[in-house]
Design a protein around this motif. Sequence first.
Motif, PDB file in Angstrom:
ATOM      1  N   LYS A  12       0.931  -1.385   0.326  1.00 15.10           N
ATOM      2  CA  LYS A  12       0.490   0.123  -0.055  1.00 15.10           C
ATOM      3  C   LYS A  12       0.662   1.151   0.463  1.00 15.10           C
ATOM      4  O   LYS A  12       0.820   2.568  -0.828  1.00 15.10           O
ATOM      5  CB  LYS A  12      -1.282   0.303   1.353  1.00 15.10           C
ATOM      6  CG  LYS A  12      -1.812   0.887   1.248  1.00 15.10           C
ATOM      7  CD  LYS A  12      -2.783   0.920   0.350  1.00 15.10           C
ATOM      8  CE  LYS A  12      -4.145   2.001   0.593  1.00 15.10           C
ATOM      9  NZ  LYS A  12      -4.823   2.158   0.040  1.00 15.10           N
ATOM     10  N   THR A  13       2.213   1.177   0.993  1.00 16.85           N
ATOM     11  CA  THR A  13       2.950   2.781   0.844  1.00 16.85           C
ATOM     12  C   THR A  13       3.808   2.846  -0.756  1.00 16.85           C
ATOM     13  O   THR A  13       3.653   3.547  -1.295  1.00 16.85           O
ATOM     14  CB  THR A  13       4.127   2.220   2.097  1.00 16.85           C
ATOM     15  OG1 THR A  13       3.419   2.306   3.247  1.00 16.85           O
ATOM     16  CG2 THR A  13       4.673   2.655   2.155  1.00 16.85           C
ATOM     17  N   ASP A  16       1.148   4.121  -2.447  1.00 16.26           N
ATOM     18  CA  ASP A  16       0.475   4.980  -2.506  1.00 16.26           C
ATOM     19  C   ASP A  16       0.911   6.789  -2.497  1.00 16.26           C
ATOM     20  O   ASP A  16       0.541   7.830  -2.199  1.00 16.26           O
ATOM     21  CB  ASP A  16      -0.869   5.087  -1.858  1.00 16.26           C
ATOM     22  CG  ASP A  16      -1.734   4.617  -1.542  1.00 16.26           C
ATOM     23  OD1 ASP A  16      -2.133   4.048  -2.354  1.00 16.26           O
ATOM     24  OD2 ASP A  16      -2.564   4.466  -0.753  1.00 16.26           O
ATOM     25  N   CYS A  17       2.522   6.212  -2.471  1.00 13.03           N
ATOM     26  CA  CYS A  17       3.469   7.391  -1.831  1.00 13.03           C
ATOM     27  C   CYS A  17       4.891   7.659  -2.723  1.00 13.03           C
ATOM     28  O   CYS A  17       5.051   6.744  -3.701  1.00 13.03           O
ATOM     29  CB  CYS A  17       3.471   7.055  -0.631  1.00 13.03           C
ATOM     30  SG  CYS A  17       2.696   6.618   1.076  1.00 13.03           S
ATOM     31  N   GLN A  46      -8.619   2.975   6.109  1.00  8.74           N
ATOM     32  CA  GLN A  46      -8.239   3.989   5.612  1.00  8.74           C
ATOM     33  C   GLN A  46      -7.099   4.416   5.039  1.00  8.74           C
ATOM     34  O   GLN A  46      -6.676   4.709   3.901  1.00  8.74           O
ATOM     35  CB  GLN A  46      -8.948   5.155   5.582  1.00  8.74           C
ATOM     36  CG  GLN A  46     -10.773   5.429   5.490  1.00  8.74           C
ATOM     37  CD  GLN A  46     -10.981   6.859   6.360  1.00  8.74           C
ATOM     38  OE1 GLN A  46     -10.191   8.550   6.908  1.00  8.74           O
ATOM     39  NE2 GLN A  46     -12.114   7.638   5.327  1.00  8.74           N
ATOM     40  N   PHE A  47      -6.525   4.124   5.926  1.00 10.07           N
ATOM     41  CA  PHE A  47      -4.663   3.789   5.407  1.00 10.07           C
ATOM     42  C   PHE A  47      -4.474   2.477   6.755  1.00 10.07           C
ATOM     43  O   PHE A  47      -5.256   2.600   8.044  1.00 10.07           O
ATOM     44  CB  PHE A  47      -4.205   4.903   5.531  1.00 10.07           C
ATOM     45  CG  PHE A  47      -4.141   6.274   7.141  1.00 10.07           C
ATOM     46  CD1 PHE A  47      -3.531   5.484   8.388  1.00 10.07           C
ATOM     47  CD2 PHE A  47      -5.432   6.923   7.474  1.00 10.07           C
ATOM     48  CE1 PHE A  47      -3.604   6.429   9.537  1.00 10.07           C
ATOM     49  CE2 PHE A  47      -5.464   7.435   8.617  1.00 10.07           C
ATOM     50  CZ  PHE A  47      -4.846   7.183   9.687  1.00 10.07           C
ATOM     51  N   THR A  68       2.347   5.041   8.746  1.00  7.88           N
ATOM     52  CA  THR A  68       1.072   5.274   8.413  1.00  7.88           C
ATOM     53  C   THR A  68       1.382   4.750   6.630  1.00  7.88           C
ATOM     54  O   THR A  68       2.480   5.691   6.063  1.00  7.88           O
ATOM     55  CB  THR A  68       0.110   6.322   8.056  1.00  7.88           C
ATOM     56  OG1 THR A  68       0.935   7.647   7.294  1.00  7.88           O
ATOM     57  CG2 THR A  68      -0.228   6.471   9.385  1.00  7.88           C
ATOM     58  N   THR A  69       0.244   3.613   6.094  1.00  7.04           N
ATOM     59  CA  THR A  69       0.323   4.062   4.855  1.00  7.04           C
ATOM     60  C   THR A  69       1.052   5.182   3.263  1.00  7.04           C
ATOM     61  O   THR A  69       0.950   5.142   2.209  1.00  7.04           O
ATOM     62  CB  THR A  69      -0.211   2.902   4.124  1.00  7.04           C
ATOM     63  OG1 THR A  69      -1.849   2.751   4.291  1.00  7.04           O
ATOM     64  CG2 THR A  69       0.356   1.255   4.491  1.00  7.04           C
ATOM     65  N   ASN A  70       0.280   6.009   4.536  1.00 10.82           N
ATOM     66  CA  ASN A  70      -0.200   7.639   3.451  1.00 10.82           C
ATOM     67  C   ASN A  70       0.644   8.229   3.853  1.00 10.82           C
ATOM     68  O   ASN A  70       0.683   9.970   3.664  1.00 10.82           O
ATOM     69  CB  ASN A  70      -1.038   8.094   3.481  1.00 10.82           C
ATOM     70  CG  ASN A  70      -1.629   8.172   4.993  1.00 10.82           C
ATOM     71  OD1 ASN A  70      -0.734   7.684   5.936  1.00 10.82           O
ATOM     72  ND2 ASN A  70      -2.802   9.015   5.384  1.00 10.82           N
TER      73      ASN A  70
END
Length: 144
Positions: A12-13, A16-17, A46-47, A68-70
Amino acid sequence: MTKWDKKKFIKKTKSDCMSHVSMITMDLIKFAEDNADQIVWGSGDQFGTMTFKCKSHDYGFLPLFYITTNGRIKFSINLLRSKVNQMEIIRDFQLKLESGFLMDFDSLDYPADVYHPLEDMFTMRSEVNKFITTIQSLSARLHQ
């Protein structure tokens, strides 16, 4: 119930990043795996979150930081102020955070622990290394 694990968190990271933020996140995950007494993966929708915890003989498991993943990080300085009676440990942690990030972490100016964008906090590799050293030092003092 834990929704996130290392594999999901990294995937996810990376999706999304920005790559710079993903690299910092990977460095902090590796550091946590090598040094944390406990890693807690979150259950959010959400994250995802990863919490680095240190086991203190006097205070039990204490979260030192969250990522966090965001692409955000939270330092647990105010939580530690409420749990740890040895104020010299907290003061040392505060001074290291202030010198490393050029921010004021005084309890009056920073009354709540909040998430900060990783890209704002870490612009150079040396800042990541300095933060890692700070967490290692704090962990060592809490283990005493």
